[in-house]
Design an enzyme around this catalytic site. Sequence first.
Site, mmCIF file in Angstrom:
data_model
loop_
_atom_site.group_PDB
_atom_site.id
_atom_site.type_symbol
_atom_site.label_atom_id
_atom_site.label_comp_id
_atom_site.label_asym_id
_atom_site.label_seq_id
_atom_site.Cartn_x
_atom_site.Cartn_y
_atom_site.Cartn_z
ATOM 1 N N TYR A 53 -4.883 1.588 15.896
ATOM 2 C CA TYR A 53 -3.661 1.632 16.700
ATOM 3 C C TYR A 53 -3.879 1.426 18.201
ATOM 4 O O TYR A 53 -3.117 0.734 18.842
ATOM 5 C CB TYR A 53 -2.915 2.952 16.463
ATOM 6 C CG TYR A 53 -2.271 2.980 15.091
ATOM 7 C CD1 TYR A 53 -1.023 2.411 14.887
ATOM 8 C CD2 TYR A 53 -2.925 3.520 13.990
ATOM 9 C CE1 TYR A 53 -0.429 2.386 13.630
ATOM 10 C CE2 TYR A 53 -2.345 3.501 12.726
ATOM 11 C CZ TYR A 53 -1.095 2.931 12.564
ATOM 12 O OH TYR A 53 -0.517 2.894 11.313
ATOM 13 N N GLU A 108 -3.750 -0.357 7.934
ATOM 14 C CA GLU A 108 -2.601 -0.020 8.790
ATOM 15 C C GLU A 108 -2.817 -0.610 10.172
ATOM 16 O O GLU A 108 -3.907 -0.489 10.749
ATOM 17 C CB GLU A 108 -2.433 1.492 8.999
ATOM 18 C CG GLU A 108 -1.891 2.226 7.818
ATOM 19 C CD GLU A 108 -1.743 3.726 8.097
ATOM 20 O OE1 GLU A 108 -1.564 4.133 9.265
ATOM 21 O OE2 GLU A 108 -1.835 4.488 7.118
ATOM 22 N N HIS A 113 -2.616 11.045 0.926
ATOM 23 C CA HIS A 113 -2.140 10.741 2.281
ATOM 24 C C HIS A 113 -1.461 12.022 2.802
ATOM 25 O O HIS A 113 -0.268 12.050 3.072
ATOM 26 C CB HIS A 113 -1.196 9.542 2.245
ATOM 27 C CG HIS A 113 -0.965 8.873 3.572
ATOM 28 N ND1 HIS A 113 -1.160 7.531 3.776
ATOM 29 C CD2 HIS A 113 -0.543 9.355 4.770
ATOM 30 C CE1 HIS A 113 -0.861 7.202 5.028
ATOM 31 N NE2 HIS A 113 -0.480 8.310 5.664
ATOM 32 N N ASN A 150 -7.664 1.622 9.666
ATOM 33 C CA ASN A 150 -6.374 1.761 10.364
ATOM 34 C C ASN A 150 -6.657 1.791 11.859
ATOM 35 O O ASN A 150 -7.459 2.608 12.325
ATOM 36 C CB ASN A 150 -5.672 3.070 9.978
ATOM 37 C CG ASN A 150 -5.301 3.124 8.500
ATOM 38 O OD1 ASN A 150 -5.441 2.131 7.783
ATOM 39 N ND2 ASN A 150 -4.831 4.272 8.051
ATOM 40 N N GLU A 152 -7.337 8.432 6.111
ATOM 41 C CA GLU A 152 -7.641 9.016 7.410
ATOM 42 C C GLU A 152 -8.136 10.460 7.336
ATOM 43 O O GLU A 152 -7.467 11.380 7.825
ATOM 44 C CB GLU A 152 -6.412 8.924 8.327
ATOM 45 C CG GLU A 152 -5.907 7.501 8.507
ATOM 46 C CD GLU A 152 -4.729 7.391 9.485
ATOM 47 O OE1 GLU A 152 -4.203 8.429 9.906
ATOM 48 O OE2 GLU A 152 -4.341 6.265 9.807
ATOM 49 N N ARG A 168 0.860 -1.179 0.000
ATOM 50 C CA ARG A 168 0.000 0.000 0.000
ATOM 51 C C ARG A 168 0.898 1.231 0.000
ATOM 52 O O ARG A 168 1.698 1.414 0.915
ATOM 53 C CB ARG A 168 -0.913 -0.015 1.235
ATOM 54 C CG ARG A 168 -1.738 1.228 1.361
ATOM 55 C CD ARG A 168 -2.749 1.166 2.506
ATOM 56 N NE ARG A 168 -3.357 2.467 2.591
ATOM 57 C CZ ARG A 168 -3.224 3.314 3.604
ATOM 58 N NH1 ARG A 168 -2.541 2.972 4.685
ATOM 59 N NH2 ARG A 168 -3.787 4.502 3.560
#
Length: 471
Positions: free
Chosen positions: A321, A377, A148, A319, A193, A105
């Site tokens: 985290y 991600e 991005h 994504n 995002e 990616r």
Amino acid sequence: MANDASAAFDTLSPAVSKGSLADPFTPPADSSLWRKNFLLGAATASYQIEGAVDEDGRLPSIWDTFSATPGKVLAGDTGAVACDHYHRWEADIDMLASLGLEGYRLSIAWPRVMDAAGRPNRKGLDFYKRLLNRLKEKGITSFVTLYHWDLPQHLEDRGGWLNRDTAYRFADYADLMSRELAGTVDAWATLNEPWCSAYLGYGNGHHAPGLANDRFATQAMHHLLLAHGLAIPVLRGNDPASQKGIVANIGRGTANSDSAADQRAAHLFEVQHNAWILDPLLKGEYPQDLFELWPGTEPLVLDGDMRTIAAPLDFLGINYYFRTNVASDGAHGFRDVPLEGVERTQMGWEVYPDGLRDLLTGFKKTYRNLPPIYITENGMASDDKVIDGHVDDAQRISFLKRHLAAVDQAIKAGVDVRGYFLWSLMDNFEWAFGYERRFGVVHVDYSTQKRTVKRSAELVAKFLKERKARV
Ligand code: IFM
């Protein structure tokens, strides 16, 4: 260039490579990860790795401006050189392939491929054409993100994402890219995002362009989502064979107590982090609770915008985290209450794999039209050091194993997750934190640009090799 990575399989410790040692990464035999069609890859982004910011006609981006502004990025770091990937891309793709990773990616730098009048910049386009053709030759599935975060500075000078016109300029850019690159891209993601672009860029100013106003954040979000919605049919028209989607970062919010106020605070946290993006995309409306949190910040929405934004998707990139523990702030919102004694990463983020499973299974209940999901991600930063030619990133190995187990649990609970990309292929420019925070499964020595495969990458490679060998 010295590149230890191409010999990755040979650098596994002998016991591990012979399979005589149980390794701390390989998923259990009943894990969905063993399915050969579960795509396992790695991700990067243009500004974080490419460098070469004023080469071959690339124009300045908002991150060039922001990182050059004193006090905005730790240690005054910038993406001017980064991992020098613009010049080292061939070796980097060889490294990716040598690890057996099946997907890559990447993102395209908008200011590298288009001039201020909207004309193509051939040299910039050729860079991505060469790179994507090489991925195809190597049989690596390409996921290409159009945005991005490196907005051309000339568009920011005209208001950036606060200016509705930027959404139309994005559709022009998507048109050019999908005409030029059709046939070389397996999956297009419009935005990475949008929460970060809108909130960190325009709401609290921690990211470029550094503005801080809640009203700006909601308007910027609306224009970002509009840009996405305008681009989807353009991509479909120009490159029908590829998949089209968008990438959202999602956050788990848990309540600090059972009190109704804290439960409500956790709900509002997830509205602000998840529903703000997913509701418009998947339901065609903004969550009204958002404007309870930020009264008076409703964006200007024109007739037809919400229909445009809710264009059907082939996939949703997620994504993930960490989680945030919150309590009521006593007014309309929430405040963070960091938990003590929990495991954290170099970013200070709590390691909380269950959050990924819980969010995925929750989305399946909330959104009846939830598209197939790729985890685009997931990963962690650690203060990795090369010792005797090796990087033993034990915390990352455990982190990845636990998060992949959470993905497996979500799949077994019925969520259609089709793949997972490690963030990141290599250490890189971590935005406001510069080069200090290392997210890569490959270590980068920024003074020599030497790449060293970390033990996490060795173990992922070993697993992929074993999976491939299975009949
Ligand atoms: O490095 C970033 C990436 O660019 C976007 N998602 C989060 C990562 C870690 O902060």
